[in-house]
Design a protein around this motif. Structure first.
Motif, PDB file in Angstrom:
ATOM      1  N   UNK A 162       1.326   0.954   4.756  1.00  0.00           N
ATOM      2  CA  UNK A 162       2.367   1.950   5.029  1.00  0.00           C
ATOM      3  C   UNK A 162       2.065   3.259   4.305  1.00  0.00           C
ATOM      4  N   UNK A 163       1.670   3.165   3.052  1.00  0.00           N
ATOM      5  CA  UNK A 163       1.347   4.365   2.275  1.00  0.00           C
ATOM      6  C   UNK A 163       0.165   5.095   2.896  1.00  0.00           C
ATOM      7  N   UNK A 164      -0.890   4.351   3.242  1.00  0.00           N
ATOM      8  CA  UNK A 164      -2.076   4.951   3.860  1.00  0.00           C
ATOM      9  C   UNK A 164      -1.698   5.688   5.144  1.00  0.00           C
ATOM     10  N   UNK A 165      -0.901   5.031   5.965  1.00  0.00           N
ATOM     11  CA  UNK A 165      -0.501   5.652   7.228  1.00  0.00           C
ATOM     12  C   UNK A 165       0.333   6.910   7.008  1.00  0.00           C
ATOM     13  N   UNK A 166       1.251   6.884   6.059  1.00  0.00           N
ATOM     14  CA  UNK A 166       2.047   8.076   5.749  1.00  0.00           C
ATOM     15  C   UNK A 166       1.166   9.209   5.238  1.00  0.00           C
ATOM     16  N   UNK A 167       0.231   8.875   4.364  1.00  0.00           N
ATOM     17  CA  UNK A 167      -0.640   9.897   3.777  1.00  0.00           C
ATOM     18  C   UNK A 167      -1.528  10.540   4.840  1.00  0.00           C
ATOM     19  N   UNK A 168      -1.970   9.767   5.797  1.00  0.00           N
ATOM     20  CA  UNK A 168      -2.931  10.274   6.763  1.00  0.00           C
ATOM     21  C   UNK A 168      -2.306  10.757   8.071  1.00  0.00           C
ATOM     22  N   UNK A 169      -1.098  10.369   8.365  1.00  0.00           N
ATOM     23  CA  UNK A 169      -0.479  10.828   9.604  1.00  0.00           C
ATOM     24  C   UNK A 169      -0.083  12.293   9.508  1.00  0.00           C
ATOM     25  N   UNK A 170       0.367  12.762   8.356  1.00  0.00           N
ATOM     26  CA  UNK A 170       0.769  14.174   8.230  1.00  0.00           C
ATOM     27  C   UNK A 170      -0.428  15.098   8.284  1.00  0.00           C
ATOM     28  N   UNK A 171      -1.569  14.671   7.760  1.00  0.00           N
ATOM     29  CA  UNK A 171      -2.765  15.526   7.809  1.00  0.00           C
ATOM     30  C   UNK A 171      -3.318  15.614   9.219  1.00  0.00           C
ATOM     31  N   UNK A 172      -3.165  14.565  10.017  1.00  0.00           N
ATOM     32  CA  UNK A 172      -3.641  14.587  11.395  1.00  0.00           C
ATOM     33  C   UNK A 172      -2.837  15.584  12.229  1.00  0.00           C
ATOM     34  N   UNK A 173      -1.566  15.726  11.966  1.00  0.00           N
ATOM     35  CA  UNK A 173      -0.716  16.622  12.731  1.00  0.00           C
ATOM     36  C   UNK A 173      -1.023  18.083  12.439  1.00  0.00           C
ATOM     37  N   UNK A 174      -1.538  18.380  11.258  1.00  0.00           N
ATOM     38  CA  UNK A 174      -1.794  19.770  10.897  1.00  0.00           C
ATOM     39  C   UNK A 174      -3.206  20.210  11.228  1.00  0.00           C
ATOM     40  N   UNK A 175      -4.068  19.330  11.687  1.00  0.00           N
ATOM     41  CA  UNK A 175      -5.450  19.685  11.982  1.00  0.00           C
ATOM     42  C   UNK A 175      -5.557  20.654  13.166  1.00  0.00           C
ATOM     43  N   UNK A 176      -4.680  20.550  14.131  1.00  0.00           N
ATOM     44  CA  UNK A 176      -4.766  21.383  15.311  1.00  0.00           C
ATOM     45  C   UNK A 176      -4.217  22.784  15.125  1.00  0.00           C
ATOM     46  N   UNK A 177      -3.682  23.080  13.967  1.00  0.00           N
ATOM     47  CA  UNK A 177      -3.056  24.398  13.740  1.00  0.00           C
ATOM     48  C   UNK A 177      -4.033  25.414  13.265  1.00  0.00           C
TER      49      UNK A 177
END
Length: 52
Positions: free
Chosen positions: A37-52
């Motif tokens: 759960x922690x890994x997914x939380x840490x990495x899901x927010x960075x994936x969303x900001x990559x396209x900006x």
């Protein structure tokens, strides 16, 4: 299965094997779920900001 769970815990929380070896299986599996759960939380927010 337990070896994989311990590896996941070590990778996310940086716990040494010596800290997990005496833990009951149920506790290891609970900690692994928390690590995932922690890994997914840490990495899901960075994936969303990559396209900006």
């Amino acid at each position: 299965m337990i070896d994989d769970a311990m590896a996941d815990i070590a990778a996310v929380f940086h716990w040494p094997l010596s800290e997990m070896v005496e833990m009951p299986v149920s506790e290891i599996l609970d900690c692994r779920d928390q690590a995932v759960e922690r890994w997914n939380r840490m990495h899901s927010s960075s994936d969303k900001t990559k396209g900006r």
